[in-house]
Design a protein around this motif. Structure first.
Motif, PDB file in Angstrom:
ATOM      1  N   SER A 110       0.832  -1.195   0.000  1.00 38.49           N
ATOM      2  CA  SER A 110       0.000   0.000   0.000  1.00 38.49           C
ATOM      3  C   SER A 110       0.871   1.251   0.000  1.00 38.49           C
ATOM      4  N   VAL A 111       0.584   2.163  -0.909  1.00 41.16           N
ATOM      5  CA  VAL A 111       1.323   3.429  -0.951  1.00 41.16           C
ATOM      6  C   VAL A 111       0.991   4.304   0.243  1.00 41.16           C
ATOM      7  N   ASP A 112      -0.037   3.940   1.008  1.00 46.89           N
ATOM      8  CA  ASP A 112      -0.345   4.679   2.228  1.00 46.89           C
ATOM      9  C   ASP A 112       0.540   4.226   3.391  1.00 46.89           C
ATOM     10  N   VAL A 113       1.154   3.064   3.248  1.00 45.25           N
ATOM     11  CA  VAL A 113       1.949   2.501   4.335  1.00 45.25           C
ATOM     12  C   VAL A 113       3.452   2.729   4.101  1.00 45.25           C
ATOM     13  N   TYR A 114       3.879   2.563   2.867  1.00 45.52           N
ATOM     14  CA  TYR A 114       5.290   2.704   2.535  1.00 45.52           C
ATOM     15  C   TYR A 114       5.543   3.978   1.735  1.00 45.52           C
ATOM     16  N   ALA A 115       6.693   4.585   1.989  1.00 49.50           N
ATOM     17  CA  ALA A 115       7.106   5.753   1.219  1.00 49.50           C
ATOM     18  C   ALA A 115       7.396   5.357  -0.230  1.00 49.50           C
ATOM     19  N   VAL A 116       7.037   6.235  -1.144  1.00 48.29           N
ATOM     20  CA  VAL A 116       7.352   6.042  -2.555  1.00 48.29           C
ATOM     21  C   VAL A 116       8.129   7.261  -3.030  1.00 48.29           C
ATOM     22  N   GLY A 117       9.239   7.016  -3.670  1.00 49.36           N
ATOM     23  CA  GLY A 117      10.075   8.102  -4.155  1.00 49.36           C
ATOM     24  C   GLY A 117      10.179   8.103  -5.660  1.00 49.36           C
ATOM     25  N   TRP A 118      10.445   9.288  -6.201  1.00 50.56           N
ATOM     26  CA  TRP A 118      10.751   9.457  -7.619  1.00 50.56           C
ATOM     27  C   TRP A 118      12.232   9.817  -7.743  1.00 50.56           C
ATOM     28  N   TYR A 119      12.890   9.154  -8.644  1.00 47.36           N
ATOM     29  CA  TYR A 119      14.298   9.398  -8.928  1.00 47.36           C
ATOM     30  C   TYR A 119      14.446   9.635 -10.424  1.00 47.36           C
ATOM     31  N   ARG A 120      15.582  10.199 -10.795  1.00 51.44           N
ATOM     32  CA  ARG A 120      15.869  10.363 -12.217  1.00 51.44           C
ATOM     33  C   ARG A 120      17.351  10.148 -12.458  1.00 51.44           C
ATOM     34  N   GLN A 121      17.638   9.743 -13.666  1.00 52.86           N
ATOM     35  CA  GLN A 121      19.027   9.529 -14.051  1.00 52.86           C
ATOM     36  C   GLN A 121      19.228   9.953 -15.494  1.00 52.86           C
ATOM     37  N   ALA A 122      20.097  10.944 -15.663  1.00 51.29           N
ATOM     38  CA  ALA A 122      20.462  11.416 -16.994  1.00 51.29           C
ATOM     39  C   ALA A 122      21.705  10.662 -17.463  1.00 51.29           C
ATOM     40  N   PRO A 123      21.930  10.580 -18.782  1.00 51.74           N
ATOM     41  CA  PRO A 123      23.106   9.871 -19.296  1.00 51.74           C
ATOM     42  C   PRO A 123      24.397  10.397 -18.693  1.00 51.74           C
ATOM     43  N   GLY A 124      25.213   9.485 -18.174  1.00 48.45           N
ATOM     44  CA  GLY A 124      26.493   9.869 -17.608  1.00 48.45           C
ATOM     45  C   GLY A 124      26.441  10.469 -16.224  1.00 48.45           C
ATOM     46  N   LYS A 125      25.244  10.510 -15.643  1.00 48.82           N
ATOM     47  CA  LYS A 125      25.103  11.100 -14.307  1.00 48.82           C
ATOM     48  C   LYS A 125      24.560  10.063 -13.329  1.00 48.82           C
ATOM     49  N   ALA A 126      24.801  10.342 -12.056  1.00 47.49           N
ATOM     50  CA  ALA A 126      24.296   9.452 -11.016  1.00 47.49           C
ATOM     51  C   ALA A 126      22.783   9.624 -10.865  1.00 47.49           C
ATOM     52  N   ARG A 127      22.140   8.571 -10.378  1.00 55.62           N
ATOM     53  CA  ARG A 127      20.707   8.666 -10.114  1.00 55.62           C
ATOM     54  C   ARG A 127      20.485   9.596  -8.928  1.00 55.62           C
ATOM     55  N   GLU A 128      19.517  10.483  -9.042  1.00 54.43           N
ATOM     56  CA  GLU A 128      19.232  11.419  -7.966  1.00 54.43           C
ATOM     57  C   GLU A 128      17.766  11.343  -7.573  1.00 54.43           C
ATOM     58  N   GLY A 129      17.515  11.510  -6.289  1.00 54.97           N
ATOM     59  CA  GLY A 129      16.149  11.556  -5.803  1.00 54.97           C
ATOM     60  C   GLY A 129      15.566  12.936  -6.047  1.00 54.97           C
ATOM     61  N   VAL A 130      14.324  12.999  -6.516  1.00 60.77           N
ATOM     62  CA  VAL A 130      13.704  14.285  -6.786  1.00 60.77           C
ATOM     63  C   VAL A 130      12.485  14.549  -5.911  1.00 60.77           C
ATOM     64  N   ALA A 131      11.760  13.519  -5.514  1.00 60.23           N
ATOM     65  CA  ALA A 131      10.554  13.733  -4.709  1.00 60.23           C
ATOM     66  C   ALA A 131      10.198  12.451  -3.979  1.00 60.23           C
ATOM     67  N   CYS A 132       9.487  12.625  -2.870  1.00 56.01           N
ATOM     68  CA  CYS A 132       9.078  11.466  -2.082  1.00 56.01           C
ATOM     69  C   CYS A 132       7.785  11.796  -1.354  1.00 56.01           C
ATOM     70  N   ILE A 133       6.963  10.792  -1.158  1.00 55.75           N
ATOM     71  CA  ILE A 133       5.725  10.962  -0.396  1.00 55.75           C
ATOM     72  C   ILE A 133       5.627   9.826   0.603  1.00 55.75           C
ATOM     73  N   LEU A 156       9.055  22.746 -17.046  1.00 53.31           N
ATOM     74  CA  LEU A 156      10.163  21.851 -17.362  1.00 53.31           C
ATOM     75  C   LEU A 156      11.240  22.572 -18.159  1.00 53.31           C
ATOM     76  N   ASN A 157      12.471  22.194 -17.931  1.00 56.32           N
ATOM     77  CA  ASN A 157      13.589  22.755 -18.688  1.00 56.32           C
ATOM     78  C   ASN A 157      14.482  21.607 -19.159  1.00 56.32           C
ATOM     79  N   PRO A 158      15.382  21.862 -20.089  1.00 58.53           N
ATOM     80  CA  PRO A 158      16.200  20.777 -20.651  1.00 58.53           C
ATOM     81  C   PRO A 158      16.985  19.992 -19.608  1.00 58.53           C
ATOM     82  N   GLU A 159      17.311  20.642 -18.485  1.00 50.97           N
ATOM     83  CA  GLU A 159      18.053  19.954 -17.430  1.00 50.97           C
ATOM     84  C   GLU A 159      17.205  18.877 -16.734  1.00 50.97           C
ATOM     85  N   ASP A 160      15.909  18.871 -16.971  1.00 49.37           N
ATOM     86  CA  ASP A 160      15.036  17.849 -16.403  1.00 49.37           C
ATOM     87  C   ASP A 160      15.008  16.582 -17.259  1.00 49.37           C
TER      88      ASP A 160
END
Length: 121
Positions: free
Chosen positions: A27-50, A85-89
């Protein structure tokens, strides 16, 4: 446990796009869910969490004020609304949840398959 991310696409700078992460097996009400992103050549980064019963949320400095994370308990789905949104996204966006392995005291990380967001004129 499964996470199914969708909604990516190609947009122009300044436009908006919404992503969805459909969860099953927990259940998404019980566990945290995060959004991450990864661009080419870059490390994965967290962007949002609920997380939490009240839907507390947090954002990285790079998206704060432009992105909004939310959830629909009935659909067991977490959303990421991305505005100005911008190209860096431009990245592959993933959703994530760390789920307890019953009886072990350990957590198992689960990831959606990723959805491509491209911001370009």
């Amino acid at each position: 446990v499964q996470l199914q991310a969708s909604g990516g696409g190609l947009v122009q700078p300044g436009e908006s796009l919404g992503l969805s992460c459909a969860a099953s097996g927990f259940s998404v009400d019980v566990y945290a869910v995060g959004w991450y992103r990864q661009a080419p050549g870059k490390a994965r980064e967290g962007v949002a969490c609920i997380w939490g019963r009240e839907g507390d949320n947090g954002y990285s400095d790079s998206v704060k004020g432009r992105f909004t994370v939310s959830r629909d308990s009935a659909k067991n789905t977490v959303y990421l609304q991305m505005d100005s949104l911008n190209p860096e996204d431009t990245s592959v966006y993933y959703c994530n949840a760390d789920i307890a392995i019953i009886g072990t005291g350990r957590m198992q990380a689960y990831w959606g398959q990723g959805t491509q967001v491209t911001v370009s004129s």
